[in-house]
Design an enzyme around this catalytic site. Structure first.
Site: not given
Ligand code: AP5
Length: 223
Positions: A14, A89, A128, A161, A172
Site C-alpha cells: 500500500k 482498517r 523492508r 521499522r 499484525r
Molecule cells: P509496503 O509498501 O511498505 O507495504 P504496506 O502495505 O504499506 O505495509 P505496511 O507495513 O506499511 O502496512 P501496515 O498496514 O501494517 O502498516 P501501517 O504503517 O499502516 O511494502 C512492503 C515491502 O514489500 C517493502 O519492502 C516493499 O519494497 C516490498 N514490495 C512492495 N510492493 C512489492 C511488489 N509488487 N513486489 C515485491 N515486493 C514489493 O500501520 C502500522 C500500525 O499502525 C498498525 O499495525 C496499527 O497498529 C497502526 N495503525 C495504522 N493505521 C491504523 C488504523 N487505521 N487503525 C488502527 N490502527 C492503525
C-alpha cells in the site's frame, strides 16, 4: 474532493503504491501509520498511546484513530482530496469515513485492494527498509536501493521499522486480517471495490491501479 482508499494486508505494498499514485495524481498521501509514528517520535500523548498497540501488532483504538484522521482531512492540502493509506482498517472506521465525507458532500471514489497471499507478506515485511525522510520503500532482495542504506529518491538514510520484527509481523497478520476482510466487504457491497494482483512487479501493480480508476468519470475528466 477525490478520495481513494488503498486497502491491503500489512506488507501488501500500500505504502509503495500510495507514494507513486500521490505523485502521479498530485494528491497528498495520508497514512495513519505514519501519523502515529510521527506522534510517537514527538512524544505526544496520542503517539505514546498508539505506540503500545503498534508494538503488539494490534489496531490502535478507533476513538484515537478516527479523530486523528478526520482532523488531517481538514488540512488545506487535503481540500482537493487524498489517497488514504491504512485507513479505514475496520468497519467502524469505514462507516465514520462515509459519514464525515457525506457531511462535506463527498464520498469515497474507489477502494483499491492490493491483494497478496499471506505467505508472501512475512518475507516482504522482514526485508523492508524505509527512507528516514519520506518513507520511500525498499526491499533488501526484491527492490534494493542503488547505494546500500541510502534512498534513491532523496538520499536519506534507510531504516527498519520496530514492528517489522518477525514476531510482531506475525501478530499484525494474525490480529488484523479479519478486520481487513470486513472493510473489503463494505466496499464490495457499495460497488466501489477494485482488486489488483499485488504479486506483480511494483510498476505493473501501479499500472493496474491506474487502469482500475480510469473508468471513474470524475477521474477521467480531471487528470
Ligand atoms: P509496503 O509498501 O511498505 O507495504 P504496506 O502495505 O504499506 O505495509 P505496511 O507495513 O506499511 O502496512 P501496515 O498496514 O501494517 O502498516 P501501517 O504503517 O499502516 O511494502 C512492503 C515491502 O514489500 C517493502 O519492502 C516493499 O519494497 C516490498 N514490495 C512492495 N510492493 C512489492 C511488489 N509488487 N513486489 C515485491 N515486493 C514489493 O500501520 C502500522 C500500525 O499502525 C498498525 O499495525 C496499527 O497498529 C497502526 N495503525 C495504522 N493505521 C491504523 C488504523 N487505521 N487503525 C488502527 N490502527 C492503525
Amino acid at each position: 474532493m477525490r478520495i481513494l482508499v488503498l486497502l491491503g494486508a500489512p506488507g501488501a505494498g500500500k505504502g509503495t503504491q500510495a507514494h507513486v499514485l500521490a505523485r502521479h495524481l498530485a494528491l497528498p498521501r495520508v497514512a495513519t501509520g505514519d501519523l502515529f509514528r510521527a506522534a510517537a517520535r514527538d512524544g505526544t500523548p496520542l503517539g505514546i498511546a498508539a505506540q503500545a498497540y503498534m508494538e503488539r501488532g494490534e489496531l490502535v483504538p478507533d476513538e484515537i484513530t478516527i479523530g486523528m484522521l478526520l482532523e488531517r482531512l481538514e488540512a488545506p492540502d487535503a481540500g482537493r482530496g487524498v489517497i488514504l493509506d491504512g485507513f479505514p482498517r475496520n468497519r467502524p472506521q469505514a462507516d465514520a469515513l462515509d459519514r464525515a465525507l457525506a457531511d462535506r458532500g463527498a464520498a469515497v471514489d474507489a477502494a483499491l485492494l492490493v491483494d497478496v497471499p499471506a505467505d508472501e507478506l512475512l518475507r516482504r515485511l522482514t526485508g523492508r527498509w524505509l527512507c528516514s525522510a519520506a518513507g520511500h520503500t525498499y526491499h533488501e532482495t526484491a527492490y534494493p536501493p542503488r547505494v546500500p542504506g541510502v534512498c534513491d529518491i532523496d538520499g536519506s538514510a534507510l531504516v527498519q521499522r520496530d514492528d517489522d520484527r518477525p514476531e510482531v509481523v506475525q501478530a499484525r497478520l494474525d490480529k488484523q486480517l479479519g478486520a481487513l476482510a470486513d472493510v473489503v466487504e463494505h466496499y464490495r457491497a457499495a460497488g466501489l471495490l477494485r482488486t489488483v494482483d499485488g504479486r506483480r512487479p511494483i510498476a505493473a501493480v501501479t499500472s493496474d491501479l491506474l487502469d482500475a480508476i480510469e473508468p471513474i468519470p470524475y477521474w477521467r475528466s480531471h487528470p
